[in-house]
Design a protein around this motif. Structure first.
Motif, PDB file in Angstrom:
ATOM      1  N   UNK A  26      28.881  63.883 -32.752  1.00 29.19           N
ATOM      2  CA  UNK A  26      28.848  62.481 -33.210  1.00 29.19           C
ATOM      3  C   UNK A  26      30.235  62.057 -33.683  1.00 29.19           C
ATOM      4  N   UNK A  27      30.589  60.825 -33.435  1.00 32.85           N
ATOM      5  CA  UNK A  27      31.952  60.390 -33.734  1.00 32.85           C
ATOM      6  C   UNK A  27      32.270  60.480 -35.222  1.00 32.85           C
ATOM      7  N   UNK A  28      31.231  60.427 -36.069  1.00 30.65           N
ATOM      8  CA  UNK A  28      31.463  60.587 -37.510  1.00 30.65           C
ATOM      9  C   UNK A  28      32.000  61.980 -37.831  1.00 30.65           C
ATOM     10  N   UNK A  29      31.547  63.000 -37.061  1.00 32.56           N
ATOM     11  CA  UNK A  29      32.043  64.367 -37.263  1.00 32.56           C
ATOM     12  C   UNK A  29      33.505  64.481 -36.863  1.00 32.56           C
ATOM     13  N   UNK A  30      33.889  63.783 -35.794  1.00 33.64           N
ATOM     14  CA  UNK A  30      35.299  63.786 -35.367  1.00 33.64           C
ATOM     15  C   UNK A  30      36.142  63.091 -36.419  1.00 33.64           C
ATOM     16  N   UNK A  31      35.618  61.999 -36.969  1.00 31.63           N
ATOM     17  CA  UNK A  31      36.328  61.296 -38.033  1.00 31.63           C
ATOM     18  C   UNK A  31      36.563  62.172 -39.245  1.00 31.63           C
ATOM     19  N   UNK A  32      35.560  62.995 -39.597  1.00 33.08           N
ATOM     20  CA  UNK A  32      35.696  63.888 -40.759  1.00 33.08           C
ATOM     21  C   UNK A  32      36.870  64.849 -40.598  1.00 33.08           C
ATOM     22  N   UNK A  33      37.111  65.294 -39.354  1.00 29.23           N
ATOM     23  CA  UNK A  33      38.224  66.221 -39.118  1.00 29.23           C
ATOM     24  C   UNK A  33      39.570  65.593 -39.472  1.00 29.23           C
ATOM     25  N   UNK A  34      39.614  64.261 -39.433  1.00 28.43           N
ATOM     26  CA  UNK A  34      40.847  63.538 -39.760  1.00 28.43           C
ATOM     27  C   UNK A  34      40.813  62.973 -41.175  1.00 28.43           C
ATOM     28  N   UNK A  35      39.741  63.264 -41.913  1.00 27.04           N
ATOM     29  CA  UNK A  35      39.609  62.730 -43.261  1.00 27.04           C
ATOM     30  C   UNK A  35      39.198  61.276 -43.291  1.00 27.04           C
ATOM     31  N   UNK A  36      38.555  60.812 -42.214  1.00 28.60           N
ATOM     32  CA  UNK A  36      38.095  59.421 -42.143  1.00 28.60           C
ATOM     33  C   UNK A  36      36.602  59.393 -42.445  1.00 28.60           C
ATOM     34  N   UNK A  37      36.203  58.657 -43.464  1.00 28.58           N
ATOM     35  CA  UNK A  37      34.787  58.589 -43.837  1.00 28.58           C
ATOM     36  C   UNK A  37      34.042  57.662 -42.880  1.00 28.58           C
ATOM     37  N   UNK A  38      32.747  57.775 -42.878  1.00 24.95           N
ATOM     38  CA  UNK A  38      31.908  56.926 -42.023  1.00 24.95           C
ATOM     39  C   UNK A  38      32.112  55.449 -42.333  1.00 24.95           C
ATOM     40  N   UNK A  39      32.422  55.155 -43.601  1.00 24.08           N
ATOM     41  CA  UNK A  39      32.626  53.760 -43.997  1.00 24.08           C
ATOM     42  C   UNK A  39      33.866  53.152 -43.358  1.00 24.08           C
ATOM     43  N   UNK A  40      34.804  54.000 -42.957  1.00 17.23           N
ATOM     44  CA  UNK A  40      36.048  53.512 -42.348  1.00 17.23           C
ATOM     45  C   UNK A  40      36.015  53.564 -40.835  1.00 17.23           C
ATOM     46  N   UNK A  41      34.857  53.888 -40.272  1.00 17.70           N
ATOM     47  CA  UNK A  41      34.681  53.890 -38.827  1.00 17.70           C
ATOM     48  C   UNK A  41      33.806  52.710 -38.414  1.00 17.70           C
ATOM     49  N   UNK A  42      34.167  52.076 -37.326  1.00 21.10           N
ATOM     50  CA  UNK A  42      33.346  51.019 -36.738  1.00 21.10           C
ATOM     51  C   UNK A  42      32.801  51.577 -35.434  1.00 21.10           C
ATOM     52  N   UNK A  43      31.565  52.125 -35.439  1.00 18.95           N
ATOM     53  CA  UNK A  43      31.071  52.840 -34.246  1.00 18.95           C
ATOM     54  C   UNK A  43      30.796  51.909 -33.071  1.00 18.95           C
TER      55      UNK A  43
END
Length: 558
Positions: A17-34
């Motif tokens: 899930x793209x949220x997991x990829x974001x976590x690797x970069x220190x990006x929270x789900x709140x800062x992602x626009x899926x």
């Protein structure tokens, strides 16, 4: 031995899930626009929040002049990014988005290949997150507002013979290169000649990829010169009052797109300017953000090093304050043989002599890249038909040029096949050996900048330009544009302006057919030889073989 197609490999990917990829970069789900489950945009607020962090190392991937044999620049970029992560480094990839025109025309995608791909591959090569559609819409809005202004009285006194702003569509369509608009009588406006370019050639695309933020984007859009009056004074986009609405259309497109490689490593895929009429690199905002999030960022520049890498150094790095730590120059045994005079149909047989002969092209690129003060590593992108002796011939040649070549088998093996390349590239980047500098200063006269690129990079004897072109350059200098870099538009297939001249030609001239001021993007375009900004489809376009199968899956897309 049979191999799976790129699309078959991509379809089997075990995506996170793209949220997991974001976590690797220190990006929270709140800062992602899926955008679905496997792609997302990064919020502007997050990008602003990381600007005080230290930058990682920037690694540029470029290539020899492209040949029909294929070089695999994007494949190597992805493979190297995966390889760096495999050896324990914190790395990510930054590449451009794909244009629909080439995807449905000449076969070849923009997501890598084999086991060195970015997924979702089908989305990336089609509509993706709609960035190109937004750019097309913003460009079209300006086109419509220019003609609308003329229709309703032309208060700006635009000379309708000198409207410089053409239209765009993201497709190869030669029938639209030159058209007559506003036919049909008084109700439809004033007839005039115009034409279409492909979306990736739009100045809006170049602006989006060079802008630092939305404020900078709007200013650059306002700086676009759309037409001239009878006294030759320019009319700007802001005079038409289109810059605000264009920025609104581009608000989401400015946000970098986060996706993943087959090995679940993060990648930004954002922007896609032509490497001829523009600078041919992914967006500044994606690259600079990636440098704040990881220790190593692997990016690529379009076409061969004489076009994409030259513009990466002289335009993108100059304007964005970037400096690459190392350059990876991609070559293949097959391409060396083609440069050595072997026909595509005869590439399978061992021919060491042709490899050695074709290495002249490789050698010139090595020398050119070193002139920017950056160390160069040659990546030999492995093909199954390569023989050990042919590979060794390239390695021996590269050593004679003061660099080193490493065989990489990422297409076949993924990161396992690129680990050696990644290890050496990281060592060089960590050694801080680079002393980067563009090859000409800002204050050099514009024509001398063109001559510098033509003579130092293309090894031309002279630049041919008539008095009208030289006068135009001088006028732009007087208007305050003399400090801009130059963007050379020429064939990607040769150092010269003749696409049939392979290898390392000398004794040639560079004819400048016209010059264009891209005031918003911030460069002067020198159109050399027969370069077109609207491609045509080949006799048998790839679109003929693309369809949905009985289960609803896409077939024929690479």
């Amino acid at each position: 031995m049979s191999y799976k197609s790129d699309i078959e490999i991509a379809r089997e990917a075990n995506k996170q899930p793209i949220q997991e990829i974001g976590k690797k970069l220190g990006i929270s789900s709140d800062d992602l626009v899926p955008y679905g489950h496997d792609k997302a945009k990064i919020s502007q607020s997050f990008i602003k929040s990381v600007q005080d962090r230290t930058d990682g190392k920037l690694i540029l991937v470029t290539a020899i002049n492209p040949t029909p044999a294929g070089e695999g620049k994007t494949t190597t970029t992805v493979g190297l990014g995966d390889g760096l992560n495999r050896i324990g480094k914190n790395a990510m990839v930054c590449i451009r988005e794909a244009s629909l025109g080439p995807n449905f025309g000449m076969k070849g995608g923009a997501a890598g290949g084999g086991y060195a791909q970015i997924v979702p591959m089908e989305d990336m090569n089609l509509h993706f997150t709609g960035d190109f559609h937004a750019i097309t819409s913003a460009h079209s809005l300006l086109s419509a507002m220019i003609d609308n202004h003329i229709y309703w009285g032309n208060d700006l006194e635009i000379d309708t013979r000198r409207v410089a702003w053409r239209r765009v569509v993201d497709m190869n369509d030669r029938a639209l290169r030159q058209i007559t608009a506003s036919l049909g009588g008084v109700a439809n406006g004033f007839p005039r000649e115009t034409g279409f370019d492909i979306t990736v050639a739009s100045e809006v695309m170049a602006i989006l990829c060079l802008a630092n933020d939305l404020e900078d984007l709007e200013k650059r859009l306002g700086d676009i010169i759309v037409a001239y009056r009878r006294d030759r004074t320019p009319v700007y986009c802001r005079d038409i009052e289109a810059d605000g609405a264009m920025t609104v259309l581009l608000k989401d497109a400015m946000q970098p797109n986060l996706v993943q490689t087959l090995e679940n490593n993060p990648a930004f895929v954002h922007g896609g300017p032509f490497a001829n009429i523009a600078h041919g690199c992914n967006s500044v905002i994606a690259t600079t953000t990636a440098l704040k999030l990881t220790d190593y960022v692997v990016t690529e520049a379009g076409f061969g090093a004489d076009l994409g890498a030259e513009k990466f150094m002289n335009i993108k790095c100059r304007k964005a304050g970037l400096a690459p730590s190392v350059v990876v120059l991609v070559a293949t045994v097959r391409a060396m043989k083609m440069n050595g005079g072997v026909a595509k149909a005869d590439l399978a047989g061992e021919n060491i002599e042709a490899v050695q002969s074709g290495c002249a092209n490789l050698g010139r690129h090595i020398e050119n890249l070193k002139s920017f003060g950056v160390p160069v590593v040659v990546a030999i992108n492995h093909f199954v038909t390569d023989t050990d002796a042919e590979v060794q011939a390239i390695k021996d040649f590269v050593v004679s040029q003061g660099s080193e070549a490493i065989l990489s088998r990422h297409w076949e093996l993924g990161s396992e096949g690129s680990a050696d390349l990644a290890t050496r590239v990281a060592e060089i980047a960590d050694a801080d050996m680079a002393n980067f500098a563009p090859i000409y200063p800002d204050d050099m006269p514009l024509f001398e900048k063109i001559e510098t690129v033509a003579k130092r990079i293309y090894r031309a004897d002279e630049v041919l330009a008539d008095a009208k072109i030289r006068k135009q350059l001088h006028e732009w200098e007087e208007q305050g544009y003399g400090n801009l870099p130059v963007c050379m538009a020429k064939t990607q297939y040769s150092f010269s302006t003749d696409p049939t001249l392979r290898g390392a030609p000398v004794g040639h001239s560079v004819p400048v057919r016209e010059v264009r001021l891209s005031a918003g993007a911030g460069f002067i375009v020198a159109v050399c030889g027969d370069i077109m900004t609207m491609p045509g489809l080949p006799r048998n376009p790839a679109a003929k073989s693309i369809h949905l199968n009985e289960t609803g899956e896409i077939q024929g897309l690479f």
